[in-house]
Design an enzyme around this catalytic site. Structure first.
Site, short mmCIF file in Angstrom:
data_model
loop_
_atom_site.label_atom_id
_atom_site.label_comp_id
_atom_site.label_asym_id
_atom_site.label_seq_id
_atom_site.Cartn_x
_atom_site.Cartn_y
_atom_site.Cartn_z
N ALA A 48 79.53 -7.22 -36.33
CA ALA A 48 80.38 -8.23 -36.96
C ALA A 48 80.61 -8.02 -38.46
O ALA A 48 81.76 -8.01 -38.91
CB ALA A 48 79.80 -9.62 -36.69
N ASP A 237 77.20 -12.31 -33.81
CA ASP A 237 78.63 -12.12 -34.04
C ASP A 237 79.34 -13.42 -34.39
O ASP A 237 80.38 -13.39 -35.05
CB ASP A 237 79.27 -11.48 -32.81
CG ASP A 237 78.93 -10.01 -32.70
OD1 ASP A 237 79.77 -9.19 -33.10
OD2 ASP A 237 77.81 -9.68 -32.26
N LYS A 248 75.49 -9.60 -28.71
CA LYS A 248 75.73 -8.61 -27.66
C LYS A 248 75.20 -9.08 -26.31
O LYS A 248 74.15 -9.69 -26.22
CB LYS A 248 75.08 -7.28 -28.05
CG LYS A 248 75.34 -6.14 -27.09
CD LYS A 248 76.81 -5.92 -26.82
CE LYS A 248 77.63 -5.72 -28.07
NZ LYS A 248 79.08 -5.68 -27.82
#
Length: 346
Positions: A48, A237, A248
Site C-alpha cells: 500500500a 492496505d 493480504k
C-alpha cells in the site's frame, strides 16, 4: 538497505521489479504515467505505501506529458491522468490518498506558470516518498517495544522495504527490534498465490542478516500450538474507523489462529492507511485478480485446465482479533474508534 524500491531519477520513475525477485534484482525505468499505472496493476511494485508513492510519481510524470495552452485544458487532462492511476488497484487506500494529495497541490498552485506547476508536482511526489520512509522508521520505533527479547515473530505477506519507500511497516518493527539488540527471529508465511513471503520477505530479511524461517501458510497454526511463536506482526492496505483491517489474503486466518492460541496479533501501518470514512471493514472494496495466479506457478500449471477459481487479493480482519495497531504516531489498542480518530484529529 541495499536496494531501492522506487525513486525519481532523471525525470523517470525507477522501480525494482518485484515480479522477478528473488532470482533477479532488476530495476525498470518508466518515462510515462501509463507505464507506471501498468507497473502497479502488474505488481512490479506492490504494498500500500509503495503504490501510493508510485501513484504520486505517476501523476507527476503525467503532468509533464500534458500539452496544454490553457489552465482549463491542463487540469482537464490532469483529471484523466489521476483517473488512470486510481483505476489500477482498488483496495489500498494509500493510492487514493496520494492521488488526492497531488490534486490538492495542483489546485493550490493554479496561479503558477505551467512549467513551474509541473516542477512543484515532481517535488511533491518526491516529498511523499521521503515522508513515507520517515513514517516507517517511526512505526518501527514504536512497535519494537512490543517485541519480546528472543521472540520468534510470525509475519504474513511482505510489509517491508519493498512494500514501502523503504524500511517497511511490519518489517520496520522487526528491523527496529533487531537493531535494538533483541535476539529475534522471524517465521515468514510463504503467502500464496503470489508468494510475497517466500519471494520478498525472506529475501529482504536474509539481506539484512535477520534470522528467518520460511513456512507454508497452512503451518502457522501448528507452530502456534507448539508455543514456537511469540507474536504476529502484519501490515495493512486499508484500516476502517473501527479498526477492521484489510491486508493480504490469509491475514484473517492468521489472526484467528493467534487469538485461539493467545498470541498477540499486531498491525503496523502509517496513518495514511486509515480510511475513517468507512465505518467498518465490510465497506472495504476487495480486489479479485486473475485466475492464472492460482492455477499457475512461474508459468507452469498446478491445477487442471478449466477449473473454476476465486482469487481475492485481500481479506478483512475484524478489530476484535487485533491486539494493537502500530502507527508513526504511536500504538492504539482497545477502543479503536476513539484512538484512531485521535491520531488524525486536527
Amino acid at each position: 538497505m541495499s536496494f531501492r524500491t522506487i525513486e525519481w531519477r532523471d525525470d523517470k520513475v525507477v522501480m525494482i521489479d518485484q515480479t522477478r525477485l528473488p532470482g533477479e534484482e532488476v530495476y525498470c525505468e518508466y518515462a510515462d504515467y501509463k507505464s507506471v499505472a501498468e507497473a502497479i496493476r502488474g505488481m512490479v511494485i506492490r504494498g500500500a505505501p509503495a503504490i501510493g508513492v508510485a501513484a504520486a510519481m505517476g501523476v507527476a510524470l503525467g503532468a509533464r506529458e500534458i500539452i496544454a495552452d490553457t489552465y482549463e485544458s491542463f487540469f482537464r487532462q490532469m483529471e484523466n491522468v489521476c483517473d488512470v492511476m486510481a483505476r489500477t488497484r482498488p483496495t489500498a487506500v494509500n493510492l487514493f490518498w496520494a492521488i488526492e494529495r497531488m490534486k490538492r497541490v495542483a489546485d493550490e498552485n493554479r496561479d503558477k506558470p505551467l512549467d513551474q506547476l509541473r516542477e512543484i508536482l515532481k517535488t511533491e511526489a518526491i516529498r511523499i516518498e521521503q515522508e513515507d520512509l520517515e513514517l516507517c522508521k517511526a512505526i518501527g520505533r514504536h512497535g519494537a517495544a512490543l517485541i519480546p527479547e528472543g521472540a520468534t515473530v510470525l509475519t504474513h505477506c511482505n510489509a517491508g522495504g519493498l512494500a514501502t519507500a523503504g524500511y517497511g511497516t511490519a518489517l520496520g518493527v522487526i528491523r527496529a527490534a533487531h537493531d535494538a539488540g533483541k535476539k529475534i527471529q522471524v517465521f515468514a508465511d510463504e503467502t500464496r498465490p503470489w508468494l510475497q513471503g517466500a519471494r520478498l520477505t525472506a529475501w529482504e530479511l536474509m539481506k539484512d542478516g535477520i534470522p528467518v524461517t520460511l513456512i507454508s501458510d497452512n503451518m502457522a497454526g501448528f507452530f502456534m500450538k507448539r508455543g514456537e511463536i511469540a507474536c504476529c506482526v502484519v501490515g495493512a492496505d486499508r484500516i476502517a474507523a473501527n479498526g477492521d483491517t484489510a491486508n493480504k489474503i490469509g491475514t484473517y486466518s492468521v489472526a484467528v489462529l493467534a487469538k485461539e492460541n493467545n498470541i498477540p496479533f499486531y498491525v503496523a501501518a502509517p496513518t495514511t492507511t486509515l480510511d475513517l470514512s468507512l465505518e467498518n471493514g465490510d465497506q472495504i472494496p476487495i480486489e479479485e485478480r486473475h485466475s492464472r495466479e492460482v492455477t499457475h506457478l512461474h508459468g507452469f500449471p498446478v491445477a487442471p485446465e478449466g477449473i473454476r477459481v476465486r482469487n481475492p487479493a485481500f481479506d478483512v480482519t475484524p478489530a476484535r482479533y487485533i491486539s494493537a495497531i502500530i502507527t508513526e504516531q504511536g500504538v492504539v489498542s482497545g477502543d479503536y474508534v476513539t484512538g484512531l480518530r485521535g491520531l488524525v484529529a486536527p
